[in-house]
Enzyme design. Structure first.
Site, PDB file in Angstrom:
ATOM      1  N   GLN A  40     -44.373   6.517  15.080  1.00  0.00           N
ATOM      2  CA  GLN A  40     -45.735   6.650  14.539  1.00  0.00           C
ATOM      3  C   GLN A  40     -46.134   8.116  14.447  1.00  0.00           C
ATOM      4  O   GLN A  40     -45.711   8.946  15.251  1.00  0.00           O
ATOM      5  CB  GLN A  40     -46.745   5.822  15.332  1.00  0.00           C
ATOM      6  N   HIS A  71     -43.083   4.094  18.529  1.00  0.00           N
ATOM      7  CA  HIS A  71     -43.899   2.875  18.586  1.00  0.00           C
ATOM      8  C   HIS A  71     -43.076   1.801  19.312  1.00  0.00           C
ATOM      9  O   HIS A  71     -43.552   1.195  20.250  1.00  0.00           O
ATOM     10  CB  HIS A  71     -44.286   2.435  17.162  1.00  0.00           C
ATOM     11  N   PHE A 125     -49.161  -0.516  26.763  1.00  0.00           N
ATOM     12  CA  PHE A 125     -48.400  -0.405  25.520  1.00  0.00           C
ATOM     13  C   PHE A 125     -46.916  -0.664  25.802  1.00  0.00           C
ATOM     14  O   PHE A 125     -46.256  -1.431  25.087  1.00  0.00           O
ATOM     15  CB  PHE A 125     -48.630   1.009  24.973  1.00  0.00           C
ATOM     16  N   GLU A 129     -44.470  -3.720  24.396  1.00  0.00           N
ATOM     17  CA  GLU A 129     -43.219  -3.503  23.637  1.00  0.00           C
ATOM     18  C   GLU A 129     -42.034  -4.166  24.338  1.00  0.00           C
ATOM     19  O   GLU A 129     -41.163  -4.748  23.685  1.00  0.00           O
ATOM     20  CB  GLU A 129     -42.984  -2.005  23.425  1.00  0.00           C
ATOM     21  N   HIS A 133     -40.674  -7.253  22.240  1.00  0.00           N
ATOM     22  CA  HIS A 133     -39.450  -6.862  21.515  1.00  0.00           C
ATOM     23  C   HIS A 133     -38.241  -6.725  22.435  1.00  0.00           C
ATOM     24  O   HIS A 133     -37.146  -7.156  22.101  1.00  0.00           O
ATOM     25  CB  HIS A 133     -39.678  -5.533  20.780  1.00  0.00           C
TER      26      HIS A 133
HETATM   27  O1  U2P Z   1     -46.304  -4.027  11.075  1.00  0.00           O
HETATM   28  C1  U2P Z   1     -47.340  -4.538  11.853  1.00  0.00           C
HETATM   29  C2  U2P Z   1     -46.847  -4.989  13.207  1.00  0.00           C
HETATM   30  O2  U2P Z   1     -45.849  -6.005  13.078  1.00  0.00           O
HETATM   31  C3  U2P Z   1     -44.880  -5.868  14.096  1.00  0.00           C
HETATM   32  N1  U2P Z   1     -43.531  -5.638  13.514  1.00  0.00           N
HETATM   33  C4  U2P Z   1     -43.385  -5.061  12.295  1.00  0.00           C
HETATM   34  C5  U2P Z   1     -42.124  -4.867  11.756  1.00  0.00           C
HETATM   35  C6  U2P Z   1     -41.004  -5.280  12.485  1.00  0.00           C
HETATM   36  O3  U2P Z   1     -39.852  -5.113  12.047  1.00  0.00           O
HETATM   37  N2  U2P Z   1     -41.184  -5.846  13.701  1.00  0.00           N
HETATM   38  C7  U2P Z   1     -42.429  -6.024  14.245  1.00  0.00           C
HETATM   39  O4  U2P Z   1     -42.567  -6.521  15.351  1.00  0.00           O
HETATM   40  C8  U2P Z   1     -45.301  -4.691  14.966  1.00  0.00           C
HETATM   41  O5  U2P Z   1     -46.030  -5.245  16.051  1.00  0.00           O
HETATM   42  P1  U2P Z   1     -46.231  -4.543  17.476  1.00  0.00           P
HETATM   43  O6  U2P Z   1     -44.923  -4.225  18.088  1.00  0.00           O
HETATM   44  O7  U2P Z   1     -47.033  -3.321  17.226  1.00  0.00           O
HETATM   45  O8  U2P Z   1     -46.990  -5.590  18.226  1.00  0.00           O
HETATM   46  C9  U2P Z   1     -46.147  -3.889  13.991  1.00  0.00           C
HETATM   47  O9  U2P Z   1     -47.082  -3.041  14.606  1.00  0.00           O
END
Ligand code: U2P
Length: 259
Positions: A40, A71, A125, A129, A133
């Site tokens: 970001q 991010h 945060f 993540e 993820h």
């Molecule tokens: O793009 C907006 C939010 O969708 C999530 N995102 C986007 C692309 C991707 O490949 N994978 C994914 O998870 C992100 O969510 P966050 O991790 O912020 O919760 C991104 O901010």
């Protein structure tokens, strides 16, 4: 003797059940295809800062970040979708305590908000993540420490801010840069096409993608670049002007408000 065997069987059964729980709670989500390292741009993100708190790196005054920050490292599918919250693994900050300096510097929160965690609560945060993820990055990662450490390492190896700077694209509040030139600079440096996300004509995020062995590859979203989905043909890369001292003090919530 019989009771000992029963006890042994019980231990083996519980161990198996526990191991299954940790890694395979959500079997419905298939293994991911590739990683996206999403970066970001604080100059764009911090323009939206309305109030300050200690965890928000936009509020660090002259120490606010001037480079792309992390991010997240996101496991993605080739069809453009992604898995999330793959198994229950509540974030434990102490597991990554030795990485704190690097995380504060390169992977800071740029807001005062508390993002949702997978179990419905609110957290940091980093916790967001990891739970959303990181838990889907198996079989590459099985623990927080390796997930965060590797992310920091690939971020430092593929320095997007430096690549853009060397190509003449430095933070500016007056210049507009050709989107194609920015993409070409990254293609020339890393031999892959990134994904670029804009907000109101400014670069918001740049994503570079990797195979599971961390060799660079194109991001799936990079194909949409030609349709200029979110970015205009000329984009800005704004400098962030930190809130001045007075505004920061006025807008800084008390500890009680921040909680
Ligand atoms: O793009 C907006 C939010 O969708 C999530 N995102 C986007 C692309 C991707 O490949 N994978 C994914 O998870 C992100 O969510 P966050 O991790 O912020 O919760 C991104 O901010």
């Amino acid at each position: 003797m019989a009771s000992r065997i029963c006890l042994l069987l019980l231990v083996v059964f519980l161990a198996g059940a526990f191991a299954g729980d940790v890694i395979e709670v959500n079997k419905s989500q298939r293994e991911f295809d590739y990683f996206a390292l999403s970066l970001q741009w604080p100059g764009t993100y911090c323009r939206g800062t309305r109030h300050c708190c200690s965890k928000n790196a936009c509020c660090r005054g002259s120490d606010a970040p001037t480079q792309f920050t992390i991010h997240g490292l996101w496991p993605d599918y080739n069809d453009g979708s992604w898995p999330s919250c793959c198994y229950r693994s509540d974030f434990k900050e102490k597991e990554i305590s030795t990485l704190m300096d690097g995380l504060e510097k390169y992977w800071p929160s740029l807001s005062c908000g508390s993002p949702s965690s997978c179990n419905g609560g609110k957290g940091s945060f980093w916790g967001h993540e990891w739970e959303k993820h990181g838990t889907c990055s198996s079989p590459v990662f099985h623990d927080e420490y390796n997930y965060f450490l590797t992310t920091l390492n690939i971020y430092l190896k593929y320095n997007v801010t430096d690549v853009l700077y060397q190509a003449g694209y430095a933070a500016s509040n007056s210049e507009k840069y050709p989107l194609g030139g920015i993409v070409t600079a990254i293609q020339n440096a890393f031999h892959i096409t990134p994904e670029v996300v804009c907000k109101k004509g400014a670069i918001d995020e740049i994503r570079i993608c990797f195979y599971k062995d961390f060799k660079p590859r194109d991001c799936v979203g990079s194909k949409e670049l030609t349709s200029r989905k979110s970015c205009p043909q000329y984009v800005s890369l704004p400098e962030y002007t930190p809130l001045d001292g007075e505004a920061m003090v006025l807008k800084m919530p008390t500890e009680r408000e921040a909680l």
